[in-house]
Design an enzyme around this catalytic site. Sequence first.
Site, PDB file in Angstrom:
ATOM      1  CG  HIS A   1      -0.309  -0.101   2.538  1.00  9.68           C
ATOM      2  ND1 HIS A   1       0.373   0.941   3.110  1.00  9.68           N
ATOM      3  CD2 HIS A   1      -0.256  -1.125   3.421  1.00  9.68           C
ATOM      4  CE1 HIS A   1       0.813   0.569   4.304  1.00  9.68           C
ATOM      5  NE2 HIS A   1       0.466  -0.693   4.516  1.00  9.68           N
TER       6      HIS A   1
ATOM      7  CB  CYS B   1       1.873  -3.706   4.890  1.00 10.52           C
ATOM      8  SG  CYS B   1       0.356  -4.474   5.460  1.00 10.52           S
TER       9      CYS B   1
END
Lengths: 392, 311
Positions: free
Chosen positions: B192, B208
Amino acid sequence: MSGKYRPCAVLLLICLFAFSIAGCVRGEEEPAPLSIEGQKIVVWDAVEPTFPDAPSYQASVAAIVERFEKEHEVDIDLRFMTRQEIDQYLEEGKTQSGEAPSLVHSTEWPVFHDAYRDVTQDVDPSAFIDAASHYWTRDGKLYGIPAYIHWFGTAVEASTVAGDLSEVLAEGAWLDVIAGKTGYWYDSQAFLRCVLDWPENGWTPESIVSYLKWVKEHYGSPVEDPLALWQDSVVQALSPVNPFLLRWINTSEGAKMRLLPTAGPNGSSRFYYTVPGYIVLGDSPAERRCAALLGQLLAQNLGRWAVRVLGCVPANVEDMSFYHLECGWSYSDRMTLLEQLESYSLTVPTQRESQVRFKISQTCQDSLKGFFNGDIPEQELIDKIQGILSGE
Amino acid sequence: MRGKRPLLLILALVLALGCAAASAKRPAFLETHETDEPLMPEDPPVTRPDVLELKIRLSELGLYDGPLDEVYDKRAQEAVKEFQKGFWLEPTGVVDLATWRALGYGVKRPAQTVTEPPPEGYVTIEVDMDTLQLTVLIDGKAWKSYPVAGGRWTTLTPVGEWKIVEKGYERGGAFGSRWMALDVPWGSYGIHGTNRPWSIGSYASAGCVRMFNEDVEELFEIVSIGTPVRIRGPRPALDFSKPLVRGAVGPEIVLLQEQLRALGFDPGQCDGQFGGRTEANVRELNALFGVGLGGVATMDVYTLLGIRGRY
């Protein structure tokens, strides 16, 4: 007939006789070989493990198949299968991956099935060492194309057994060295077969239990994960080991293990052998011939790979020089492996024979720990095995 | 202006609906890993992982020289107030979205070496957590690389072979402007954007893969659902003290699958799931090396695969 014509008649008879002889001789000539041009066959080969600094088996097979296709103008569908898929197919005759194969790698534990085709017409049995061709011969017919001799034995720390293998075996000195220090794979398919698949031992409940008693007496309690224990230096010998495992062990850091035969209760020390190879299947003669011709090339290639990478004996007599030059064993060790092969007389077991052995192995595995720990009495184990044998 | 008011209202309504729709279907990692919750100046002070990122940035800006930890202490609160004053924000010490965004001003995304659109072909992604680079490969050839941020040492980015299973838009909070969820079976992870661009090039996330918003927007258009993502890098402490059987899930299985492949077997995608294919491979290994029967990964299997006692 006047005397004037007699020489002519004799000449005529001689000519007729000569022509008929020539005709007979011509009639006995072998017919032209069956053409395989345009054949399309499916080949199942087994995946061989990749070892560091070793040539890729899969790549060599692909190259051979490509060359064969060009040379004979045939179409080969080559697939690499797991041994489980191959065994399952040979047992059940069903394939989940589409077309049925015409040529199949037999794996290290061959089992004889009725679908195997006699390859004697296309493959010369005398091209192989006797033990190898004998292994695949049934009723005088060759039912497989032998590739190499797959041995099973005991791996022992090299430093603990010095000297020529022949001397070591004669003295039986290594038995004392490894007594109490051997990790056994009781759950291995080879554990019982290594010692009991000999005609003089036989698969009787008494012989099996007597062997287990002998193991218990000499080698102590069963252990779990012997390889891990060997790595932790808890055991100095491992049994049974096969070429793949020994190669792995000897490429491990700092390891130098020596291959010795498996010890038996009657003082015998022997290697156990199987002979992996290629099996021809299929109905059409041209398909079978195509498979047999390619099978010979693949068997020889597998044999050479097994010599170089695993230290095995090739099945093909022609390749014996590779064995002596490239297998990595000392002269004495090489010769001992070969000498033991000379007296080897086993053949590929039938499906039924194989099933009985598997069931007995399973029974022993299930009861083994209990037997070794004293939880299962000797007679109970004998009765269990007796039950299997009588059930069959 | 009066005439344009209905138009503006409609526009605002459309935007609001769009945002609501985007946030209605958010993957779990957006909820659990990072947070858009404002950081409050409290006593006793709040402890949160993003405080470390805040302190690093304040320190880069010369506003803070205290300990670099996760405690939002008095000195950090004062530094935030100082920063807010400089940016014409109300000096409350509350680190909200506007403050995070302002903290990122001036962070330059590196110059792009490839500016052309990607060629036609099969797209795969490789993320190297050692170099903190995400590389797009077209038909197996590296096409373009992007700098990323990875997981902290306590929350490592999951190593393995994954697939993009969801894609979505964000409004520019902690997850930046785009997100792509991965099918990691033991947690919720994704790729992201971010509102902490200074963290790119460091180990700052909860696992992440963070990218600059411009980069993640570009990547978003290149990949599709099902695009393979291979992540390499450091692994957490792995537990090989017990046998592993079908149904097991975790980073141990990824390593098991990788080592099976290295030995010439074909476990398929190294996806951390001990499924039928992995079981068949373990069974084959056991049979081939004669170290046991069945598809259970025992200590001997770990030894053969060289993973026992190493992790």
